[in-house]
Design a protein around this motif. Structure first.
Motif, PDB file in Angstrom:
ATOM      1  N   THR A 243      -7.581   4.847  -1.502  1.00 19.04           N
ATOM      2  CA  THR A 243      -8.548   3.497  -1.355  1.00 19.04           C
ATOM      3  C   THR A 243     -10.042   3.900  -1.420  1.00 19.04           C
ATOM      4  O   THR A 243     -10.753   3.199  -1.922  1.00 19.04           O
ATOM      5  CB  THR A 243      -8.217   3.233   0.104  1.00 19.04           C
ATOM      6  OG1 THR A 243      -6.868   2.714   0.305  1.00 19.04           O
ATOM      7  CG2 THR A 243      -9.084   2.177   0.499  1.00 19.04           C
ATOM      8  N   ARG A 244     -10.301   5.130  -0.852  1.00 21.00           N
ATOM      9  CA  ARG A 244     -11.810   5.681  -0.799  1.00 21.00           C
ATOM     10  C   ARG A 244     -12.241   5.635  -2.449  1.00 21.00           C
ATOM     11  O   ARG A 244     -13.170   5.103  -2.708  1.00 21.00           O
ATOM     12  CB  ARG A 244     -11.969   6.960  -0.372  1.00 21.00           C
ATOM     13  CG  ARG A 244     -13.490   7.456  -0.407  1.00 21.00           C
ATOM     14  CD  ARG A 244     -13.514   8.695   0.367  1.00 21.00           C
ATOM     15  NE  ARG A 244     -12.933   8.456   1.743  1.00 21.00           N
ATOM     16  CZ  ARG A 244     -13.812   8.098   2.729  1.00 21.00           C
ATOM     17  NH1 ARG A 244     -14.896   7.729   2.386  1.00 21.00           N
ATOM     18  NH2 ARG A 244     -13.158   7.834   4.148  1.00 21.00           N
ATOM     19  N   PHE A 245     -11.336   6.213  -3.232  1.00 17.55           N
ATOM     20  CA  PHE A 245     -11.672   6.432  -4.762  1.00 17.55           C
ATOM     21  C   PHE A 245     -11.840   5.044  -5.467  1.00 17.55           C
ATOM     22  O   PHE A 245     -12.946   4.876  -6.151  1.00 17.55           O
ATOM     23  CB  PHE A 245     -10.417   7.175  -5.427  1.00 17.55           C
ATOM     24  CG  PHE A 245     -10.877   7.283  -6.999  1.00 17.55           C
ATOM     25  CD1 PHE A 245     -11.612   8.249  -7.472  1.00 17.55           C
ATOM     26  CD2 PHE A 245     -10.129   6.591  -7.929  1.00 17.55           C
ATOM     27  CE1 PHE A 245     -12.035   8.596  -8.735  1.00 17.55           C
ATOM     28  CE2 PHE A 245     -10.407   6.689  -9.104  1.00 17.55           C
ATOM     29  CZ  PHE A 245     -11.359   7.611  -9.555  1.00 17.55           C
ATOM     30  N   ARG A 246     -10.782   4.216  -5.157  1.00 18.13           N
ATOM     31  CA  ARG A 246     -10.843   2.850  -5.790  1.00 18.13           C
ATOM     32  C   ARG A 246     -11.919   1.898  -5.459  1.00 18.13           C
ATOM     33  O   ARG A 246     -12.639   1.385  -6.146  1.00 18.13           O
ATOM     34  CB  ARG A 246      -9.666   1.801  -5.408  1.00 18.13           C
ATOM     35  CG  ARG A 246      -8.146   2.637  -6.079  1.00 18.13           C
ATOM     36  CD  ARG A 246      -7.101   1.671  -5.621  1.00 18.13           C
ATOM     37  NE  ARG A 246      -6.020   2.337  -6.297  1.00 18.13           N
ATOM     38  CZ  ARG A 246      -4.856   1.358  -6.143  1.00 18.13           C
ATOM     39  NH1 ARG A 246      -4.587   0.591  -4.996  1.00 18.13           N
ATOM     40  NH2 ARG A 246      -3.775   1.590  -7.088  1.00 18.13           N
ATOM     41  N   HIS A 247     -12.524   2.139  -4.367  1.00 12.84           N
ATOM     42  CA  HIS A 247     -13.580   1.240  -3.805  1.00 12.84           C
ATOM     43  C   HIS A 247     -14.806   1.731  -4.089  1.00 12.84           C
ATOM     44  O   HIS A 247     -15.773   1.059  -4.284  1.00 12.84           O
ATOM     45  CB  HIS A 247     -13.593   1.145  -2.363  1.00 12.84           C
ATOM     46  CG  HIS A 247     -14.596   0.160  -1.634  1.00 12.84           C
ATOM     47  ND1 HIS A 247     -14.200  -1.410  -1.624  1.00 12.84           N
ATOM     48  CD2 HIS A 247     -15.806   0.454  -1.194  1.00 12.84           C
ATOM     49  CE1 HIS A 247     -15.161  -1.845  -1.121  1.00 12.84           C
ATOM     50  NE2 HIS A 247     -16.288  -1.086  -0.844  1.00 12.84           N
ATOM     51  N   TYR A 248     -15.106   3.153  -4.146  1.00  7.32           N
ATOM     52  CA  TYR A 248     -16.348   3.834  -4.139  1.00  7.32           C
ATOM     53  C   TYR A 248     -16.851   4.337  -5.864  1.00  7.32           C
ATOM     54  O   TYR A 248     -17.869   4.613  -5.963  1.00  7.32           O
ATOM     55  CB  TYR A 248     -16.811   4.824  -3.120  1.00  7.32           C
ATOM     56  CG  TYR A 248     -16.791   4.297  -1.897  1.00  7.32           C
ATOM     57  CD1 TYR A 248     -17.514   3.316  -1.392  1.00  7.32           C
ATOM     58  CD2 TYR A 248     -15.728   4.645  -0.903  1.00  7.32           C
ATOM     59  CE1 TYR A 248     -17.472   2.775  -0.102  1.00  7.32           C
ATOM     60  CE2 TYR A 248     -15.653   4.090   0.574  1.00  7.32           C
ATOM     61  CZ  TYR A 248     -16.664   3.283   0.861  1.00  7.32           C
ATOM     62  OH  TYR A 248     -16.590   2.462   2.105  1.00  7.32           O
ATOM     63  N   VAL A 249     -15.573   4.386  -6.290  1.00  8.52           N
ATOM     64  CA  VAL A 249     -16.061   5.138  -7.828  1.00  8.52           C
ATOM     65  C   VAL A 249     -17.124   4.387  -8.611  1.00  8.52           C
ATOM     66  O   VAL A 249     -16.951   3.072  -8.833  1.00  8.52           O
ATOM     67  CB  VAL A 249     -14.563   5.334  -8.545  1.00  8.52           C
ATOM     68  CG1 VAL A 249     -14.120   3.995  -8.989  1.00  8.52           C
ATOM     69  CG2 VAL A 249     -14.939   6.047  -9.693  1.00  8.52           C
ATOM     70  N   ASN A 250     -18.067   5.056  -9.172  1.00  6.91           N
ATOM     71  CA  ASN A 250     -19.176   4.288 -10.165  1.00  6.91           C
ATOM     72  C   ASN A 250     -19.819   3.426  -9.463  1.00  6.91           C
ATOM     73  O   ASN A 250     -20.327   2.556 -10.294  1.00  6.91           O
ATOM     74  CB  ASN A 250     -18.296   4.335 -11.296  1.00  6.91           C
ATOM     75  CG  ASN A 250     -18.108   5.459 -11.930  1.00  6.91           C
ATOM     76  OD1 ASN A 250     -18.755   6.470 -11.688  1.00  6.91           O
ATOM     77  ND2 ASN A 250     -17.121   5.681 -12.934  1.00  6.91           N
ATOM     78  N   LEU A 251     -19.946   2.994  -8.131  1.00  4.01           N
ATOM     79  CA  LEU A 251     -20.855   1.975  -7.671  1.00  4.01           C
ATOM     80  C   LEU A 251     -22.178   1.989  -8.375  1.00  4.01           C
ATOM     81  O   LEU A 251     -22.750   0.865  -8.720  1.00  4.01           O
ATOM     82  CB  LEU A 251     -20.844   2.054  -6.360  1.00  4.01           C
ATOM     83  CG  LEU A 251     -19.636   1.529  -5.544  1.00  4.01           C
ATOM     84  CD1 LEU A 251     -19.895   1.526  -4.021  1.00  4.01           C
ATOM     85  CD2 LEU A 251     -18.735   0.082  -5.837  1.00  4.01           C
ATOM     86  N   HIS A 252     -22.828   2.959  -8.403  1.00  5.33           N
ATOM     87  CA  HIS A 252     -24.130   3.140  -9.091  1.00  5.33           C
ATOM     88  C   HIS A 252     -24.008   2.835 -10.601  1.00  5.33           C
ATOM     89  O   HIS A 252     -25.335   2.589 -10.923  1.00  5.33           O
ATOM     90  CB  HIS A 252     -24.509   4.794  -8.932  1.00  5.33           C
ATOM     91  CG  HIS A 252     -23.853   5.563  -9.556  1.00  5.33           C
ATOM     92  ND1 HIS A 252     -22.371   6.105  -9.348  1.00  5.33           N
ATOM     93  CD2 HIS A 252     -24.062   6.643 -10.645  1.00  5.33           C
ATOM     94  CE1 HIS A 252     -22.124   7.172 -10.059  1.00  5.33           C
ATOM     95  NE2 HIS A 252     -23.183   7.315 -10.853  1.00  5.33           N
ATOM     96  N   ARG A 253     -23.083   2.848 -11.349  1.00  2.30           N
ATOM     97  CA  ARG A 253     -22.984   2.471 -12.650  1.00  2.30           C
ATOM     98  C   ARG A 253     -22.941   1.028 -13.038  1.00  2.30           C
ATOM     99  O   ARG A 253     -23.143   0.479 -14.184  1.00  2.30           O
ATOM    100  CB  ARG A 253     -22.143   3.244 -13.511  1.00  2.30           C
ATOM    101  CG  ARG A 253     -22.099   4.749 -13.485  1.00  2.30           C
ATOM    102  CD  ARG A 253     -21.060   5.378 -14.216  1.00  2.30           C
ATOM    103  NE  ARG A 253     -20.906   6.576 -13.885  1.00  2.30           N
ATOM    104  CZ  ARG A 253     -21.702   7.739 -14.741  1.00  2.30           C
ATOM    105  NH1 ARG A 253     -22.631   7.408 -15.505  1.00  2.30           N
ATOM    106  NH2 ARG A 253     -21.483   9.049 -14.201  1.00  2.30           N
ATOM    107  N   THR A 254     -22.424   0.274 -12.020  1.00  2.00           N
ATOM    108  CA  THR A 254     -21.844  -1.345 -12.253  1.00  2.00           C
ATOM    109  C   THR A 254     -22.880  -1.908 -12.565  1.00  2.00           C
ATOM    110  O   THR A 254     -22.916  -2.667 -13.736  1.00  2.00           O
ATOM    111  CB  THR A 254     -21.343  -1.901 -11.023  1.00  2.00           C
ATOM    112  OG1 THR A 254     -20.271  -0.865 -10.406  1.00  2.00           O
ATOM    113  CG2 THR A 254     -20.970  -3.088 -11.177  1.00  2.00           C
TER     114      THR A 254
END
Length: 278
Positions: A243-254
């Motif tokens: 869940t943590r990975f799915r939600h937070y992965v690459n937010l800074h790239r979106t």
């Protein structure tokens, strides 16, 4: 050029289904909301790119941020419904679902002064076991749904559903517009955004969408959430690794990826692409 549908599911970071076991709806009002600021960033990005989009919006959000809703409509975007409180359609009875989608539609229309034609179920929670929900939506006054994702997923999906627009309950029923997939080796591969857009390299997402436009000659439907542009959102504790990975992965790239996407494809609202000839 083929027009593709740019869509935004307007909900805040604490309202995602993956956090439902950790954050109760009763506690939503105690948490810092960030949706207004994030939607403002999205509207600025769309304005700079000359893109019009469809905003599937929670009634709970609209009730608290009516000026944000008015701005969405005043800037030429389509307002659509995401239900009232982000409760999965599959977890409601027919009467509960009718009350939810009717309440949301009436609220959005009252605030915006616009007719709401579209609906998207939280977590794509309409599938083979509850296609009755589409008849409920029709009875509630909706013209289309974008609630079925024709992939296999641990939380949602109807893998054998048609990949493009269809009428699950007959021509007199509601038009369903599934999230976009690409057929690869007899399997539907997700191509319509969300967490996959953050997980895959941008070049892969662009290739998938180009294949849908060029090979299938179909309009794609892409979606994302305001919180996906917000790497500084409060981090949730005591959640599992997946869940943590799915939600937070690459937010800074979106955000940068979305800017590239608006330049690489032609975009428009759901209603203007799919209902113009209806």
């Amino acid at each position: 050029m083929i027009r593709n549908a740019m869509t935004i599911d307007v909900e805040d970071y604490f309202q995602v289904s993956a956090f439902a076991a950790h954050i109760s709806r009763e506690h939503w009002t105690t948490l810092p909301c960030r949706v207004e600021e994030n939607v403002a960033r999205i509207l600025s990005l769309l304005d700079q790119s000359g893109v019009k989009a469809t905003f599937f919006t929670l009634g709970w959000i609209a009730e608290r941020y009516p000026e944000m809703i008015k701005r969405i409509v005043n800037e030429g975007h389509e307002l659509a419904s995401h239900g009232y409180s982000h409760q999965r359609a599959s977890e409601q009875t027919e009467s509960e679902f009718y009350d939810d989608v009717s309440r949301s539609k009436a609220l959005l229309e009252q605030i915006s002064g616009q007719v709401v034609l579209g609906y998207r179920a939280p977590s794509f929670s309409i599938g083979s076991n509850n296609l009755w929900a589409l008849d409920v939506l029709l009875n509630a006054g909706y013209k289309y749904s974008s609630s079925i994702y024709p992939i296999k997923h641990d939380h949602y999906g109807m893998p054998h559903a048609p990949r493009f627009g269809f009428y699950p309950n007959g021509k007199d029923g509601l038009l369903e517009l599934p999230i976009t997939t690409l057929r690869v080796m007899r399997r539907n591969f997700p191509a319509g955004g969300g967490g996959y857009f953050r997980l895959f390299p941008y070049q892969m997402s662009r290739w998938l969408l180009k294949q849908v436009n060029q090979r299938d000659r179909q309009s794609a439907i892409f979606y994302f959430h305001p919180w996906e542009l917000d790497p500084d959102q409060p981090k949730q504790q005591n959640i599992g690794f997946k869940t943590r990975f799915r939600h937070y992965v690459n937010l800074h790239r979106t955000e940068n990826r979305l800017r590239a996407l608006t330049k690489d494809f032609h975009w428009d609202r759901m209603d203007r692409i799919f209902l113009s000839n209806k």
